[in-house]
Write a protein that holds these residues in place. Structure first.
Motif, PDB file in Angstrom:
ATOM      1  N   LEU A 256       0.789  -1.128  -0.037  1.00 46.38           N
ATOM      2  CA  LEU A 256       0.023  -0.204   0.106  1.00 46.38           C
ATOM      3  C   LEU A 256       0.839   1.244   0.120  1.00 46.38           C
ATOM      4  CD1 LEU A 256      -1.455  -2.172   2.182  1.00 46.38           C
ATOM      5  CD2 LEU A 256      -3.224  -0.597   1.706  1.00 46.38           C
ATOM      6  N   SER A 257       0.311   2.419  -0.038  1.00 44.43           N
ATOM      7  CA  SER A 257       0.997   3.612  -0.309  1.00 44.43           C
ATOM      8  C   SER A 257       1.507   3.915   1.289  1.00 44.43           C
ATOM      9  CB  SER A 257      -0.020   4.473  -0.502  1.00 44.43           C
ATOM     10  OG  SER A 257      -0.754   5.083   0.341  1.00 44.43           O
ATOM     11  N   PHE A 258       2.600   4.586   1.429  1.00 46.90           N
ATOM     12  CA  PHE A 258       3.160   4.830   2.506  1.00 46.90           C
ATOM     13  C   PHE A 258       2.307   5.396   3.476  1.00 46.90           C
ATOM     14  CE2 PHE A 258       5.556   7.312   5.687  1.00 46.90           C
ATOM     15  CZ  PHE A 258       6.818   6.689   6.122  1.00 46.90           C
ATOM     16  N   ASP A 259       1.475   6.473   2.903  1.00 49.36           N
ATOM     17  CA  ASP A 259       0.440   7.015   3.926  1.00 49.36           C
ATOM     18  C   ASP A 259      -0.696   6.285   4.750  1.00 49.36           C
ATOM     19  OD1 ASP A 259       1.884   9.535   3.659  1.00 49.36           O
ATOM     20  OD2 ASP A 259       0.367  10.153   2.147  1.00 49.36           O
ATOM     21  N   GLU A 260      -0.788   5.088   3.912  1.00 50.94           N
ATOM     22  CA  GLU A 260      -1.913   4.093   4.306  1.00 50.94           C
ATOM     23  C   GLU A 260      -1.377   2.988   5.251  1.00 50.94           C
ATOM     24  OE1 GLU A 260      -5.966   4.412   1.490  1.00 50.94           O
ATOM     25  OE2 GLU A 260      -4.413   3.118   1.162  1.00 50.94           O
ATOM     26  N   MET A 261      -0.016   2.828   5.199  1.00 51.71           N
ATOM     27  CA  MET A 261       0.710   1.700   5.719  1.00 51.71           C
ATOM     28  C   MET A 261       0.354   1.377   7.074  1.00 51.71           C
ATOM     29  SD  MET A 261       1.877  -1.328   4.546  1.00 51.71           S
ATOM     30  CE  MET A 261       2.840  -1.180   2.771  1.00 51.71           C
TER      31      MET A 261
END
Ligand SMILES: [Fe+2]
Length: 371
Positions: free
Chosen positions: A297-302
């Protein structure tokens, strides 16, 4: 059924659950007249055959049927209230996908409290007994066939599979062997305890049904644990809707490699059908800690995704969701591999030996059972 409103673009009728709007194009696309539908209920035209702008010319309710005349092609069609309620797409909250027959269970509630439905092998050629078992599988996602031969040639499990359809062969073979191996390609082929999981989320498509036939039981350990993933997902949706939203809308990768194969697939841990994360029917659960590939997933959602993932994983270990029992020799467990998670509690006796195979889901869930 009562007509509430008509204009060129839509028809509104009062159905059992309240007002429902239907678009002109949707109704025309689902016209039931003889030129639009064959006697086998298959559509006789393509959407490109319809006018760019389809309109409602007239609509009325006659003898309990909605009758609509369309422009510009002049086609007229009618539908009864049951058809419209079954296919209605304008109801909020709780609208279930037609044909959905699952009845998610907790450990105490499985089979109405008496555990998985059982079919004695001697009764397996009785159509009523077969129908009862098929209905139980559609409803509970698990049943047990007992009284089977325990020869090691794989004949018995093949016979059980054939009650519904052909075995789906994989690189593990037509029948795979769950027992301690010297160089196991999969942790299932060791005596280790196994966390609850669904099999092979790395295949595309994922095997829909699994059979596990016990040939040699374990004197110690080797207790089978079953968890209804649909029920667990519903609990998550109630308790932590944000976590449910993430797990049902973000795809993650699964992977297994070995023996000349590199198998990869991806999908959400919780797959939801029509209705989306808030109201949608849960139609598949995939959970396998051994073969989950690194999340991408994107860094922001991990961080948030991991929190949701851990919440769901903890939920899967709640005692009230765990149905525990010991499979005896001659018993074959048949279960929905995209719904019912299975695991092994405790280190098993190295002599324990199960045989397993897969079936495509449609052989069971696609059956019309009205015997
Ligand atoms: Fe497994």
């Amino acid at each position: 059924m009562r007509l509430l409103d008509v204009d060129a673009t839509m028809v509104t009728v009062e159905l059992t659950d309240g007002p429902a709007r239907f678009h002109a194009l949707w109704l025309r696309d689902n016209a039931q007249d003889g030129a639009s539908r064959h006697g086998n209920d298959q559509r006789l035209f393509d959407v490109t055959d319809l006018a760019e702008v389809v309109t409602v010319v007239a609509a009325e309710v006659v003898d309990g049927r909605l009758v609509v005349e369309f422009g510009p092609d002049g086609v007229a069609s009618s539908w009864d209230a049951v058809w419209l309620e079954t296919h209605c797409y304008d109801l909020s909250g709780g609208h279930r996908v037609s044909g959905q027959s699952a009845n998610p269970w907790t450990a105490d509630g499985l089979g109405g409290g008496s555990g998985p439905h059982r079919l004695a092998w001697v009764d397996s050629d009785d159509p009523a007994a077969w129908a009862d078992t098929t209905r139980a599988l559609q409803r509970d996602g698990v049943a047990i066939v007992d009284g089977l031969d325990t020869g090691h040639d794989g004949a018995a499990i093949g016979d059980v599979a054939a009650l519904w359809g052909p075995i789906r062969e994989t690189n593990y073979g037509r029948v795979f062997h769950v027992r301690a191996e010297v160089n196991p390609t999969n942790l299932a082929f060791t005596p280790r305890a196994l966390n609850v999981h669904t099999d092979n989320p790395y295949r595309r498509p994922v095997p829909g049904y699994q059979l596990l036939h016990c040939l040699v039981a374990s004197d110690v350990g080797g207790v089978t644990v079953l968890v209804d993933g649909f029920r667990a997902a519903e609990v998550l949706r109630d308790e932590d809707p944000a976590a449910f939203g993430l797990l049902s809308t973000r795809s993650v990768p699964f992977r297994w490699s070995g023996d000349g194969f590199d198998l990869r697939n991806r999908g959400p841990l919780i797959e939801v059908a029509d209705g989306g994360a808030v109201h949608g029917t849960i139609q598949a659960v995939r959970y396998n800690n051994r073969s989950a590939a690194p999340f991408d997933l994107s860094f922001d959602e991990m961080a948030e995704y991991y929190e949701a993932f851990r919440t769901f994983a903890r939920l899967l270990h709640r005692p009230e969701l765990e149905y525990r029992f010991t499979l005896a020799p001659g018993e074959c467990m048949v279960f929905d591999n995209e719904r019912v998670l299975h695991g092994r509690h405790g280190e098993a006796d190295p002599e324990r030996y199960l045989q397993g195979c897969y079936l495509d889901r449609d052989w069971i869930h696609g059956r019309i059972v009205d015997v």
